[in-house]
Every structure is written in structure tokens, then in C-alpha cells.
Design a protein around this motif. Structure first.
Motif, PDB file in Angstrom:
ATOM      1  N   LYS A 429     -51.163  14.822 -38.641  1.00 36.78           N
ATOM      2  CA  LYS A 429     -50.836  15.926 -39.524  1.00 36.78           C
ATOM      3  C   LYS A 429     -50.372  15.390 -40.872  1.00 36.78           C
ATOM      4  O   LYS A 429     -49.853  14.277 -40.977  1.00 36.78           O
ATOM      5  CB  LYS A 429     -49.738  16.800 -38.913  1.00 36.78           C
ATOM      6  N   LYS A 430     -50.526  16.202 -41.896  1.00 33.96           N
ATOM      7  CA  LYS A 430     -50.078  15.832 -43.230  1.00 33.96           C
ATOM      8  C   LYS A 430     -48.653  16.276 -43.503  1.00 33.96           C
ATOM      9  O   LYS A 430     -48.017  15.767 -44.432  1.00 33.96           O
ATOM     10  CB  LYS A 430     -51.027  16.411 -44.280  1.00 33.96           C
ATOM     11  N   THR A 431     -48.160  17.257 -42.756  1.00 34.11           N
ATOM     12  CA  THR A 431     -46.780  17.737 -42.887  1.00 34.11           C
ATOM     13  C   THR A 431     -46.172  17.910 -41.503  1.00 34.11           C
ATOM     14  O   THR A 431     -46.882  17.967 -40.493  1.00 34.11           O
ATOM     15  CB  THR A 431     -46.733  19.079 -43.642  1.00 34.11           C
ATOM     16  N   VAL A 432     -44.842  17.976 -41.475  1.00 28.99           N
ATOM     17  CA  VAL A 432     -44.112  18.148 -40.215  1.00 28.99           C
ATOM     18  C   VAL A 432     -43.846  19.632 -40.022  1.00 28.99           C
ATOM     19  O   VAL A 432     -43.232  20.284 -40.876  1.00 28.99           O
ATOM     20  CB  VAL A 432     -42.787  17.362 -40.232  1.00 28.99           C
ATOM     21  N   HIS A 433     -44.300  20.183 -38.889  1.00 32.26           N
ATOM     22  CA  HIS A 433     -44.174  21.607 -38.617  1.00 32.26           C
ATOM     23  C   HIS A 433     -42.968  21.875 -37.721  1.00 32.26           C
ATOM     24  O   HIS A 433     -42.379  20.971 -37.134  1.00 32.26           O
ATOM     25  CB  HIS A 433     -45.450  22.136 -37.958  1.00 32.26           C
ATOM     26  N   TYR A 434     -42.632  23.168 -37.611  1.00 34.08           N
ATOM     27  CA  TYR A 434     -41.484  23.590 -36.813  1.00 34.08           C
ATOM     28  C   TYR A 434     -41.701  23.251 -35.339  1.00 34.08           C
ATOM     29  O   TYR A 434     -40.761  22.857 -34.639  1.00 34.08           O
ATOM     30  CB  TYR A 434     -41.265  25.096 -36.991  1.00 34.08           C
ATOM     31  N   HIS A 435     -42.931  23.396 -34.868  1.00 33.58           N
ATOM     32  CA  HIS A 435     -43.215  23.094 -33.466  1.00 33.58           C
ATOM     33  C   HIS A 435     -42.982  21.618 -33.157  1.00 33.58           C
ATOM     34  O   HIS A 435     -42.616  21.260 -32.031  1.00 33.58           O
ATOM     35  CB  HIS A 435     -44.659  23.490 -33.135  1.00 33.58           C
ATOM     36  N   ASP A 436     -43.185  20.745 -34.151  1.00 29.68           N
ATOM     37  CA  ASP A 436     -42.915  19.314 -33.946  1.00 29.68           C
ATOM     38  C   ASP A 436     -41.435  19.060 -33.688  1.00 29.68           C
ATOM     39  O   ASP A 436     -41.079  18.186 -32.887  1.00 29.68           O
ATOM     40  CB  ASP A 436     -43.383  18.519 -35.165  1.00 29.68           C
ATOM     41  N   PHE A 437     -40.572  19.813 -34.350  1.00 31.05           N
ATOM     42  CA  PHE A 437     -39.131  19.667 -34.118  1.00 31.05           C
ATOM     43  C   PHE A 437     -38.754  20.134 -32.709  1.00 31.05           C
ATOM     44  O   PHE A 437     -37.888  19.536 -32.057  1.00 31.05           O
ATOM     45  CB  PHE A 437     -38.343  20.451 -35.166  1.00 31.05           C
ATOM     46  N   LEU A 438     -39.410  21.210 -32.242  1.00 34.05           N
ATOM     47  CA  LEU A 438     -39.131  21.672 -30.882  1.00 34.05           C
ATOM     48  C   LEU A 438     -39.575  20.629 -29.852  1.00 34.05           C
ATOM     49  O   LEU A 438     -38.860  20.364 -28.873  1.00 34.05           O
ATOM     50  CB  LEU A 438     -39.848  23.004 -30.633  1.00 34.05           C
ATOM     51  N   GLU A 439     -40.738  20.037 -30.084  1.00 31.83           N
ATOM     52  CA  GLU A 439     -41.191  18.985 -29.176  1.00 31.83           C
ATOM     53  C   GLU A 439     -40.259  17.777 -29.220  1.00 31.83           C
ATOM     54  O   GLU A 439     -39.994  17.140 -28.186  1.00 31.83           O
ATOM     55  CB  GLU A 439     -42.620  18.558 -29.536  1.00 31.83           C
ATOM     56  N   ALA A 440     -39.776  17.459 -30.412  1.00 28.06           N
ATOM     57  CA  ALA A 440     -38.851  16.322 -30.540  1.00 28.06           C
ATOM     58  C   ALA A 440     -37.550  16.596 -29.806  1.00 28.06           C
ATOM     59  O   ALA A 440     -37.006  15.707 -29.136  1.00 28.06           O
ATOM     60  CB  ALA A 440     -38.584  16.040 -32.022  1.00 28.06           C
ATOM     61  N   ARG A 441     -37.055  17.829 -29.897  1.00 28.67           N
ATOM     62  CA  ARG A 441     -35.827  18.177 -29.176  1.00 28.67           C
ATOM     63  C   ARG A 441     -36.027  18.061 -27.676  1.00 28.67           C
ATOM     64  O   ARG A 441     -35.201  17.483 -26.958  1.00 28.67           O
ATOM     65  CB  ARG A 441     -35.397  19.591 -29.551  1.00 28.67           C
ATOM     66  N   ASP A 442     -37.153  18.606 -27.175  1.00 30.57           N
ATOM     67  CA  ASP A 442     -37.431  18.509 -25.744  1.00 30.57           C
ATOM     68  C   ASP A 442     -37.606  17.059 -25.306  1.00 30.57           C
ATOM     69  O   ASP A 442     -37.176  16.671 -24.220  1.00 30.57           O
ATOM     70  CB  ASP A 442     -38.688  19.310 -25.403  1.00 30.57           C
ATOM     71  N   ARG A 443     -38.216  16.265 -26.172  1.00 33.12           N
ATOM     72  CA  ARG A 443     -38.431  14.849 -25.847  1.00 33.12           C
ATOM     73  C   ARG A 443     -37.115  14.102 -25.742  1.00 33.12           C
ATOM     74  O   ARG A 443     -36.907  13.280 -24.846  1.00 33.12           O
ATOM     75  CB  ARG A 443     -39.323  14.226 -26.943  1.00 33.12           C
ATOM     76  N   ILE A 444     -36.174  14.379 -26.655  1.00 30.99           N
ATOM     77  CA  ILE A 444     -34.897  13.659 -26.667  1.00 30.99           C
ATOM     78  C   ILE A 444     -34.004  14.122 -25.523  1.00 30.99           C
ATOM     79  O   ILE A 444     -33.355  13.318 -24.853  1.00 30.99           O
ATOM     80  CB  ILE A 444     -34.206  13.854 -28.028  1.00 30.99           C
ATOM     81  N   VAL A 445     -33.979  15.431 -25.279  1.00 36.56           N
ATOM     82  CA  VAL A 445     -33.065  15.970 -24.269  1.00 36.56           C
ATOM     83  C   VAL A 445     -33.573  15.723 -22.857  1.00 36.56           C
ATOM     84  O   VAL A 445     -32.840  15.261 -21.982  1.00 36.56           O
ATOM     85  CB  VAL A 445     -32.841  17.479 -24.509  1.00 36.56           C
TER      86      VAL A 445
END
Length: 665
Positions: A429-445
Motif C-alpha cells: 500500500k502507498k498509505t496506512v489505513h485504519y484497518h491496518d491499525f486494527l490488524e496491528a492491535r490484534d497482532r500485538i495483543v
């Protein structure tokens, strides 16, 4: 166009000559020449002998009998050199000149080892019994010093000394082996000089308004001391930063180093403690000596609990005299007989309970700044700081990100932003989307999704009903946190997970404790109702429920039989006791009451699931079909959830792991 010189040389003075480039042999050529001289001296003074080793029989039959021997020399009473008559022997004694070390001396042609001088003389006399007096051979005796044997034990010692000189020189010059051994007691603190531009300022410290105000006052005192001294105020001697990991203690210290514009010394508490006796105290003295020479200055000691642990805690099993001596020296430097004006000490720790009381008293650390986990508004500010370098899409909402990350520290938020950028880059992707942050949160938690993990259909069905049990119980209990989604996709070590959005609370009531225990027991109860048997999948849930029950009974005083009593030890002194701080009868009562609480919550959970058996079946089948059920699908199946509108500030788990309930094998 001429290039201007950057050197500021006063008029009338010549610029200092640049130092010659380092390198070359230096003084090592002297050692090399000395070694060559010794080897040459040894060779010429003791030339290599080419004499042939013979036996007594050969000497008697072939040499003495045929009268070929001209001279016999016994050397050091160990061996005899045999000179024959056909050799042009140069006898120095005949010319009256002393032998020269570098003269050409012809060596003997033969050599024989003698066991005893008396025995050799007796044999020689017997062999020459028939010789005339003129033909008899006299024996000469010599004592020679062998430089080779002397060097055999001098040379290794000299080589060892040269090796240590070389090592010390390399260590003293800051080589790869570190500082000089003679400077082992010197402080290893890193110095940030005045005027050095720092990359971290108070603008990079988001949230923590109260902590920033406290620290900025110290910085302002250093910049404008007259404002405070006119009123008779004194600068605080020490500031202790206390808080959970990742809340920004070290970040605040970096900001102070960038804003104060005074010499800033930073080091870790573990750098004081060494295996050598007295090194820690020596480093403390040297650190404060350097700081006093550059007053006003700031000293920052990170993780001070490594050296500031309470003396005597843990009995005699964990005594460390070296660490206690270091602590005593630190206490003296902070507030002893010697003056300590102009030096401010910053310290950081996440374990204030183990620190010595003498270290925390006013006069040493006058201010204690407690850094807590950020609130929603503070998380918004932290997100804004860490989102600056990212290329964001238009759908990224900072408010929503702050709402979906309760209990996260500043370090956790920084990790989420970085992980979201990595996920977006992985997807090209060329930009970071809101869904990427949700995936990152699920990945970390929860950990990484493991869709490739193969489980049997029976296990998958068990996991589906287990997670459906958590979800149904949580949906119909008003004191449980809001449900976000349910998943049976393996993630990390868990086979399934139930995601919650916890409220920001400060206290927990008994009713809230009971409802949380029921929600945790929902998975095990669903397995018993549907399959009429239970599995080991509820291990994590049972561990959590057991800890909550014992905390309610023995810590929070929420049990009627035991009453308002708490055996919680905030000072940590009970750790020294081998037993429990209560009687056996009280221990039995605590066990019975905790067991009764868990059993009551379990029966309440089973009753609730039996009442909503159809919803449990429908949700489990939907999970088996699509593996992940979001909040919208939950509302279609279970109806609109009645949210708990009483914002009773109740405390929740500080860890981001409180966001989910995991099902482990």
C-alpha cells in the motif's frame, strides 16, 4: 572565491600544529632491536656445535690407541670435548689474549657424555698406562654459561611482560577492550555537554502533563535561578520518576537533557555494581565529582532499583555487601556532610516497593513523580506524536484509535503505529489505513494469526462452543465490558479468542467482580452443557478466576465471613516470611470462601446459558461457518445489548491483554 577558515585563532598567536598521524611501530622498534641483539649475542657467544657424539669404546680404540687426540676439555663436569691432532686449534691461552665472544673459534670434533669426572679420569688413566709421559693427554676443565638455557626462562617472562604492556596500552587508548584497567573505578556515565542539540524535546513527550510540569520547573530553575532564589527557594536535590514500563520515564529524562542546556550525565543503575569489591562506591564518587566540576549539572540514573534495593530485604540469603556499599556511598553523595549544590539527580524505576527508605526520603529525592497509564485524551496526544512520520490515509481517525486502545502505554502505542506501517508495506500500500491499525492491535495483543494450524473438526467445534459461551454470558451481564468480536482462528498460543473493549475504571465493586468471573467461566460451562463433558481448554480462564476469588477474599475484604480484613502487603516485608501472615484456621477459611465464590459464579453462569441455549447454538454454528463474528452480527443474533450506563470508575487490568479472553489448548 576563497574558502574561509573555521578556526577561531586569536591574533598574534600561531595556530597549533596538527598532531602527526597515529600509527606505525612507535616504541616497539626498540623491543625488536633488543630481541635481535640478544639472539645474535647468544649465537656468537655459543656457536652451534658440530661435534659428533661418540662412545667410550670408540674413544679408547680409535682415538687414544692411535694417539689421534690432542686435547680433552671437560665442560661443566657434564661432557668432554675431544680435539684431534689434525685440527688447527687456536688456543687463546698460548697467545696471552683473552677470548673474544665474536672470534672464530673452531669447535671440537668429538663429544662424549661422562657420568662422573672421577670415573672418566680413572678410565683415561688406565687407557694411557702404556703411553710415554710426553704422549699422555692432560684434561682441562671449563665452566661455561649457556645463554640459551638462560634465555629459555628469561624470554617467556619478558614476552609475557611485553604482552601485558601491549594489552594495557590498547585498553588505555580506548581500544576494543574498553577503558583502562587502572580506570576501572571511574564512572562510565555518558556526558551530554552544554549546548549539544538533542533530538528529543518536551514536544515529543505527549500526555503526562503533570509530570512534564514538575520536571520543566526543575529545568526552568536551572535556566533562571534568580527567579526562585530571590524568594529563598532551593532547587530540589532529586526527582524520582516512578511508573509502569513504557510510560515514558526515560523519554522525559531525554527531554530534560535536550531542554536544560546544562551538562547531563546518564547511566544505568547496573553499571555501578561490578564483581570487584569497591568499584561501585568508587564509581559513585567519581560520578558526583565530575558532576560537581561542571555545576550546574544533572545526573540521570536509569533503573535505580538495581543499586537502590532495600538493605537487609530477603534476609541473609540475598545479601550483597558490594551493592550495599554502593548504596551507602550513593546516600552519602546525595545528602551527606559534603556540599552537593548545583547537582540535580533524576532517577527512574518501575519497582518503587523494593527501594530503600533512606533513598526516598526528602533531602535526597524531594519529588516523586508517578507516571500512570495514559487516559483517552492522553492516548490521542501520543498517537498524534507517533503518527507524524507515517503516510496516513483519510480514513484514519485518531479518536477511534484512542478509544480502541485502553490500557495501552506510550510504548505500546508506538509499537502499534510501527506495526501498522509494516502491515501496510507488506500489502504494497502507498498509505496506512485504519484497518491496518486494527490488524496491528490484534497482532500485538493476541499474537499472529495461524490459519495454517490444523485442528480436528471435533476440537474446532469445542472451541466454537467455548467462545460462544464467553460471548453469550458477557452479552447478558451488565457489568462485563463491551464485546467487540469473537474468533476461533488460532492466534499466538490460543485456539480462539473473545475480544472486549474495557472501560477506564479505577475501582471494582463486588458485583462487577462476580460478573467478570461468570464471563470467564462461560466457556467451561458451555462445554459441560453442550457436550456433557469438560476439556483442558479452560486453563487460562480458571487461573484468572482463581486469582480474582482469592483477591476478593484476602485482599479487598469483599467476603462477609472474613469481613473487612486485608492480608495484602504493599511494603513487601512479608516476602521475608517463610509462612503465611495468618493462622491455619484463617487459611482454611480463605480457601473455603474462595471456593464458594467460584462455585456460585459457575452455577450462575450455567443457569444463564441454559436460559439462552438457542442463542448459544446459533452463535457457535455461525462461528464454525465464518470463524470471526463481529459486533454487528452479534447484535443480529443476540439482540441489542443493554450497556451499563453507570460510569463507576472501576479499575481494570493495566495490560492490553485485558482486551481478549483466550482459549488455550
Amino acid at each position: 572565491m576563497k574558502q574561509q577558515s573555521n578556526t577561531n585563532t586569536p591574533k598574534g598567536k600561531k595556530a597549533p600544529k596538527p598532531n602527526p598521524p597515529s600509527g606505525g611501530l612507535g616504541y616497539y622498534w626498540v623491543y625488536l632491536l633488543l630481541f635481535i641483539f640478544l639472539m645474535a649475542f647468544t649465537f656468537f657467544s655459543n656457536p652451534i656445535s658440530g661435534a659428533k657424539e661418540i662412545s667410550w669404546t670408540f674413544l679408547q680404540d680409535s682415538l687414544l690407541t692411535q694417539q689421534k687426540v690432542s686435547k680433552i676439555t671437560v665442560v661443566n663436569r657434564e661432557f668432554a670435548e675431544i680435539f684431534t691432532k689434525n685440527q688447527a686449534v687456536k688456543d687463546p691461552s698460548s697467545t696471552g689474549q683473552a677470548p673474544s665472544w665474536f672470534s672464530s673459534v673452531e669447535s671440537a670434533k668429538y663429544r662424549i657424555t661422562i657420568g662422573s669426572v672421577e670415573n672418566f679420569e680413572s678410565k683415561l688413566q688406565t687407557a694411557q698406562a702404556d703411553f710415554s709421559p710426553e704422549d699422555k693427554i692432560d684434561i682441562q676443565y671449563q665452566n661455561r654459561t649457556s645463554w640459551i638455557s638462560l634465555l629459555s626462562w628469561i624470554f617467556p617472562i619478558a614476552l609475557l611482560i611485553l604482552f601485558w604492556f601491549f594489552i594495557l596500552k590498547r585498553m588505555g587508548s580506548g581500544g576494543p577492550m574498553g577503558g583502562s584497567m587502572l580506570n576501572i573505578g571511574k564512572s562510565t556515565a555518558k556526558l551530554v555537554e552544554k549546548g549539544t542539540k538533542s533530538t528529543v524535546t518536551f514536544n515529543d513527550v505527549a500526555g503526562l502533563k503533570e509530570a512534564k510540569a514538575e520536571v520543566m520547573e526543575v529545568v526552568d530553575f536551572l535556566k533562571h535561578p534568580e527567579t526562585y532564589t530571590e524568594l529563598g527557594a532551593k532547587i530540589p536535590k532529586g526527582v524520582m520518576l516512578v511508573g509502569p514500563p513504557g510510560t515514558g520515564k526515560t523519554l522525559i529524562a531525554k527531554a530534560v537533557a535536550g531542554e536544560a542546556q546544562v551538562p547531563f550525565f546518564s547511566m544505568s543503575g547496573s553499571e555501578f555494581v561490578e564483581m570487584f569489591v569497591g568499584v561501585g562506591a568508587s564509581r559513585v564518587r567519581d560520578l558526583f565529582k565530575r558532576a560537581k566540576e561542571k555545576t550546574p549539572s544533572i545526573i540521570f540514573i536509569d533503573e535505580i532499583d538495581a543499586v537502590g534495593r532495600s538493605r537487609g530485604k530477603g534476609g541473609g540469603f540475598q545479601s550483597n555487601d558490594e551493592r550495599e556499599n554502593t548504596l551507602n556511598q550513593l546516600l552519602t553523595e546525595l545528602d551527606g556532610f559534603g556540599p552537593n549544590t548545583g547537582v540535580i539527580v533524576l532517577a527512574a524505576t518501575n519497582r518503587p516497593d523494593v527501594l530503600d527508605k533512606a533513598l526516598l526520603r526528602p533531602g535526597r529525592f524531594d519529588r516523586h513523580i508517578y507516571l500512570e497509564l495514559p487516559t483517552k485524551e492522553e492516548r490521542m496526544e501520543i498517537f498524534k506524536v507517533h503518527l507524524r512520520p507515517l503516510k496516513l490515509a483519510k480514513d484514519v481517525d485518531v479518536v477511534s484509535l484512542a478509544e480502541l486502545s485502553p490500557g495501552f502505554s506510550g510504548a505500546d502505542i508506538a509499537n502499534i503505529c510501527n506495526e501498522a506501517a509494516l502491515i501496510a508495506a507488506r500489502k504494497k500500500k502507498k498509505t496506512v489505513h485504519y484497518h491496518d491499525f486494527l490488524e496491528a492491535r490484534d497482532r500485538i495483543v493476541g499474537g499472529m494469526e495461524r490459519k495454517s494450524k490444523i485442528i480436528s473438526p471435533k476440537e474446532k467445534e469445542t472451541v466454537a462452543y467455548h467462545e460462544a459461551g464467553h460471548a453469550v454470558v458477557s452479552w447478558y451481564l451488565k457489568h462485563v465490558d463491551s464485546l467487540v468480536k469473537v474468533s476461533i482462528i488460532p492466534r499466538g498460543k490460543s485456539l480462539g479468542s473473545t475480544w472486549y473493549l474495557p472501560e477506564e475504571r479505577q475501582i471494582v465493586t463486588k458485583a462487577q467482580f462476580i460478573d467478570q468471573m461468570c464471563a470467564s467461566l462461560g466457556g467451561r460451562a458451555a462445554e459441560e452443557i453442550v457436550f456433557d463433558e469438560i476439556s483442558s481448554g479452560a486453563l487460562d480462564d480458571l487461573e484468572k478466576v482463581t486469582k480474582q476469588a482469592y483477591a476478593m477474599v484476602s485482599y479487598y475484604g469483599l467476603d462477609k465471613k472474613i469481613g473487612p480484613m486485608s492480608f495484602y502487603d504493599s511494603s513487601g516485608q512479608n516476602n521475608q516470611l517463610l509462612g503465611k501472615p495468618y493462622s491455619e484456621a484463617m487459611a482454611e477459611l480463605i480457601d473455603n470462601e474462595a471456593q464458594a465464590l467460584i462455585q456460585t459464579a459457575y452455577e450462575k453462569t450455567k443457569t444463564l446459558l441454559l436460559r439462552h441455549r438457542n442463542e448459544l447454538e446459533n452463535l457457535a454454528q455461525l462461528l464454525l461457518k465464518q470463524e470471526v463474528v463481529e459486533k454487528d452480527d452479534l447484535e443480529k443474533l443476540l439482540g441489542k445489548r443493554i450497556e451499563n450506563k453507570t460510569k463507576d470508575n472501576s479499575t481494570h487490568d493495566d495490560s492490553p491483554l485485558s482486551l481478549l479472553n483466550t482459549h488455550k489448548p
